[in-house]
Structure formats: C-alpha cells, structure tokens
Design a protein around this motif. Structure first.
Motif, PDB file in Angstrom:
ATOM      1  N   GLN A  85      46.342  -9.934  65.358  1.00 37.34           N
ATOM      2  CA  GLN A  85      46.478  -9.914  66.815  1.00 37.34           C
ATOM      3  C   GLN A  85      45.122  -9.859  67.500  1.00 37.34           C
ATOM      4  O   GLN A  85      44.857 -10.576  68.475  1.00 37.34           O
ATOM      5  CB  GLN A  85      47.338  -8.722  67.239  1.00 37.34           C
ATOM      6  N   LYS A  86      44.226  -9.007  66.975  1.00 40.67           N
ATOM      7  CA  LYS A  86      42.892  -8.884  67.561  1.00 40.67           C
ATOM      8  C   LYS A  86      42.129 -10.201  67.439  1.00 40.67           C
ATOM      9  O   LYS A  86      41.473 -10.646  68.387  1.00 40.67           O
ATOM     10  CB  LYS A  86      42.117  -7.757  66.879  1.00 40.67           C
ATOM     11  N   ALA A  87      42.196 -10.812  66.263  1.00 38.01           N
ATOM     12  CA  ALA A  87      41.459 -12.060  66.034  1.00 38.01           C
ATOM     13  C   ALA A  87      41.978 -13.179  66.926  1.00 38.01           C
ATOM     14  O   ALA A  87      41.197 -13.966  67.481  1.00 38.01           O
ATOM     15  CB  ALA A  87      41.559 -12.457  64.566  1.00 38.01           C
ATOM     16  N   ALA A  88      43.291 -13.275  67.069  1.00 39.39           N
ATOM     17  CA  ALA A  88      43.864 -14.306  67.931  1.00 39.39           C
ATOM     18  C   ALA A  88      43.426 -14.100  69.379  1.00 39.39           C
ATOM     19  O   ALA A  88      43.134 -15.069  70.100  1.00 39.39           O
ATOM     20  CB  ALA A  88      45.389 -14.280  67.825  1.00 39.39           C
ATOM     21  N   THR A  89      43.351 -12.853  69.810  1.00 34.93           N
ATOM     22  CA  THR A  89      42.931 -12.557  71.181  1.00 34.93           C
ATOM     23  C   THR A  89      41.473 -12.949  71.408  1.00 34.93           C
ATOM     24  O   THR A  89      41.136 -13.570  72.431  1.00 34.93           O
ATOM     25  CB  THR A  89      43.134 -11.064  71.474  1.00 34.93           C
ATOM     26  N   VAL A  90      40.587 -12.603  70.461  1.00 36.19           N
ATOM     27  CA  VAL A  90      39.176 -12.973  70.604  1.00 36.19           C
ATOM     28  C   VAL A  90      39.013 -14.487  70.568  1.00 36.19           C
ATOM     29  O   VAL A  90      38.182 -15.049  71.297  1.00 36.19           O
ATOM     30  CB  VAL A  90      38.322 -12.288  69.517  1.00 36.19           C
ATOM     31  N   GLN A  91      39.824 -15.170  69.758  1.00 34.30           N
ATOM     32  CA  GLN A  91      39.749 -16.643  69.733  1.00 34.30           C
ATOM     33  C   GLN A  91      40.136 -17.232  71.082  1.00 34.30           C
ATOM     34  O   GLN A  91      39.503 -18.175  71.573  1.00 34.30           O
ATOM     35  CB  GLN A  91      40.657 -17.187  68.622  1.00 34.30           C
ATOM     36  N   GLU A  92      41.147 -16.665  71.705  1.00 34.71           N
ATOM     37  CA  GLU A  92      41.541 -17.114  73.045  1.00 34.71           C
ATOM     38  C   GLU A  92      40.433 -16.843  74.062  1.00 34.71           C
ATOM     39  O   GLU A  92      40.084 -17.712  74.866  1.00 34.71           O
ATOM     40  CB  GLU A  92      42.823 -16.401  73.471  1.00 34.71           C
ATOM     41  N   LEU A  93      39.894 -15.643  74.045  1.00 34.64           N
ATOM     42  CA  LEU A  93      38.864 -15.285  75.009  1.00 34.64           C
ATOM     43  C   LEU A  93      37.597 -16.128  74.842  1.00 34.64           C
ATOM     44  O   LEU A  93      36.924 -16.450  75.831  1.00 34.64           O
ATOM     45  CB  LEU A  93      38.506 -13.799  74.868  1.00 34.64           C
ATOM     46  N   SER A  94      37.269 -16.473  73.604  1.00 31.60           N
ATOM     47  CA  SER A  94      36.025 -17.197  73.337  1.00 31.60           C
ATOM     48  C   SER A  94      36.171 -18.707  73.474  1.00 31.60           C
ATOM     49  O   SER A  94      35.171 -19.427  73.357  1.00 31.60           O
ATOM     50  CB  SER A  94      35.524 -16.865  71.929  1.00 31.60           C
ATOM     51  N   GLY A  95      37.379 -19.180  73.694  1.00 25.10           N
ATOM     52  CA  GLY A  95      37.576 -20.624  73.791  1.00 25.10           C
ATOM     53  C   GLY A  95      37.408 -21.333  72.456  1.00 25.10           C
ATOM     54  O   GLY A  95      36.911 -22.460  72.391  1.00 25.10           O
ATOM     55  N   GLY A  96      37.825 -20.676  71.364  1.00 25.26           N
ATOM     56  CA  GLY A  96      37.800 -21.317  70.053  1.00 25.26           C
ATOM     57  C   GLY A  96      36.505 -21.164  69.291  1.00 25.26           C
ATOM     58  O   GLY A  96      36.245 -21.944  68.379  1.00 25.26           O
ATOM     59  N   ARG A  97      35.711 -20.131  69.598  1.00 26.51           N
ATOM     60  CA  ARG A  97      34.407 -19.967  68.943  1.00 26.51           C
ATOM     61  C   ARG A  97      34.403 -18.894  67.858  1.00 26.51           C
ATOM     62  O   ARG A  97      33.348 -18.580  67.313  1.00 26.51           O
ATOM     63  CB  ARG A  97      33.336 -19.605  69.987  1.00 26.51           C
TER      64      ARG A  97
END
Length: 320
Positions: A85-97
C-alpha cells in the motif's frame, strides 16, 4: 552507469532530508535512494525519521529523479500488505518514479516489535512470502494468502498506480540471487562484486538494473573528513553478515571499537579530491553495476558536498 544520491535517514532529520532531495536533483543526480531505519547505526549519527513520510514529501519537491527505498524490510516491522500500500501510494505521488527496494532486514531495526530475530534462512523464507504477497497486490484485485509466515485476508490496493511499482531486492551471495532474481526486476548490493552481477544476469539478462552504493567522506580537509568517516561510518567494517545480527547502537560501538580512522579511510574515499571517488566508482562499473548511489557521510556536510558534486564530481564521473 547512472549516479545517484543517498538520503540517509540515520544522519539527518526529516526536514533536512527533504531539502537535500531537492538540492540533489538540482545538482544533477540521476536518482535518489532512501534508507528505511528505526535506529541509526551509531549514536553519533543521531537520526532515524520515518522514511515513508519523508518519501511522500520528497515526491513533492522533486520532478525528475527516480526514487527508491534502499532498502525496506517487509517482514516484521511492516506487514507486506502494508508495504504494498505504501509503495503504491508513493508511486502515485511521484508520477511513476518509484522503485520498491526490499531486503531481509537487520536486527537493529526489527527488534523493536519484540518478536525476536530469526536466523537468515528463515528471514529469506519470510522475504520470499512477502514478495509473493506484494506482487499479487500489485496485480490488482482481492488477495487471500496463507503461507508459513504470513496470512492475508481479502486485501486490495484501492489506489493502484497506472505504472506498476518495480521490485528491487538486496542480495549478498549466490543463494539469495537464486531465490530472488526470478521474482525481482532490480538487484541491490553494496560491494562491487562481479560474481553477483553475473549470477543475477543469468536470470535477468545483461541489461537488468543493478544498483550499488558507495560511501564517501568529502571535505576540503582530508584529516577532518577521515575522522568524520570514522566517527559515523566505522560500523560499515563488520560486513552485512555481522551487521544484520547486532541489535543496537551500543553493540555496533563495541564491535567497531578497534577500527581506526586509517582502517576506515582504506575503504572509504576521504578528502577533497575527485580521483579516489572516481576510482571507487569505476570498480562498480567494471563489476557490471548499472547504477551507483553515493553516500556523503555527515548530515551537516550535504550542502557543500552537493555544490562540489554539481561543479566537479558529476561532470568528472560522466567523463569517465
């Protein structure tokens, strides 16, 4: 080879780390990695903020650099479903970075939950199950899982990023490569070991991403830089098989009490010159690493180091 910057949570507080992240992007680094600790290695380092909160803030102050945990243990302090869940959230926030870097952990950080510290073969079993759970959640839909170490009951990631989060796994020998190369996208290692790279490439091919890490102690006064490296990084001398087992900063201080500043300087480039750093970088390049994250030792020395990196170090390394 891409050159990255380490946001080392053990030596700087959360606000400083966010500032360093923005400055490192402006300096020209290609990517940034962040440690995920509950404790520093030594009292002298003095910090250990929650990495995932800091990562969320870092996504807001950077635009270009790739981001990565280096590394998160998804087995004890965190349940793997929560890591997903945390990783998916950071991926969303970073725009795929974002890349999720995973490892089997250290007693230093995981003992805090009071469950004891399992032997390495059990830790590898736990990491294998955790990767299965995380990967299934990244696939989308509901996940139920019953394993030897973990259970998951009807879990689902409701904010699943459009770009799947790549998985990186830390390895230290052929056994861990054989276990995790088939289920990961990227290799993580801290020694310029060509055998590890070749073993990983058997499963992933020669173009697979392989990320290393190099501590340095840059400073205009070499003696001061050497003393700083000894004060804050002498724990590094034990090697990961030892470092994974020690439960606290007092233990690391005792284990490294006979390590001298000269011992540290033999393994870590210290001082103002580009050449020793470039030589150490070349060892990773020649071993087959595609990416290398530099660690500048000393939280209060980051601004001057980043100026040096922008003006001298990164241009010189790219010429090499």
């Amino acid at each position: 080879m891409r050159i990255g910057y380490t946001l080392m949570t053990e030596q700087a507080g959360p606000r400083a780390l966010v500032e360093h992240a923005a400055s490192a992007e402006r300096a020209g680094f290609d990517f940034e990695v962040m440690s995920d600790h509950y404790f520093p290695w030594l009292d002298e380092q003095g910090h250990a903020p929650y990495a995932w909160s800091v990562l969320g803030a870092v996504t807001a102050v950077t635009e270009r650099v790739d981001l990565m945990t280096y590394v998160t243990c998804p087995t004890m302090r965190y349940h793997p479903a929560i890591v997903a869940q945390k990783a998916a959230t950071v991926q969303e926030l970073s725009g795929g970075r974002f890349t999720l870097g995973l490892g089997s952990g250290e007693n230093l950080n995981e003992h805090v939950i009071g469950r004891g510290w399992p032997p390495v073969n059990v830790r590898h079993e736990m990491l294998g199950e955790a990767i299965e759970i995380i990967s299934q959640l990244f696939d989308g839909g509901y996940v139920d899982y019953v394993g030897k170490h973990f259970r998951v009951d009807s879990a689902k990631l409701w904010d699943l990023p459009e770009q799947r989060v790549p998985l990186a796994v830390a390895v230290s020998g052929k056994q861990s490569v054989q276990l995790f190369a088939p289920v990961a996208d990227t290799m993580v290692a801290v020694e310029p070991d060509a055998e590890l790279c070749r073993a990983w490439d058997v499963f992933q091919g020669g173009t697979a991403r392989k990320v290393g890490q190099l501590p340095i102690s840059w400073g205009v006064d070499r003696e001061e830089a050497k003393q700083r490296a000894h004060e804050q990084f002498r724990w590094f001398a034990g090697g990961w098989k030892v470092n994974a087992e020690i439960p606290g900063t007092a233990g690391f201080a005792a284990a490294s009490q006979y390590v001298t500043p000269d011992d540290v300087a033999e393994n870590i480039p210290c001082g103002p010159d580009v050449e020793p750093i470039a030589k150490a970088v070349e060892e990773f390049r020649d071993a087959g690493f595609t990416d290398l994250a530099l660690v500048q030792i000393g939280g209060e020395h980051q601004a001057d180091f980043l100026d040096f990196a922008k003006g001298e170090l990164l241009p010189a390394l790219r010429e090499v």
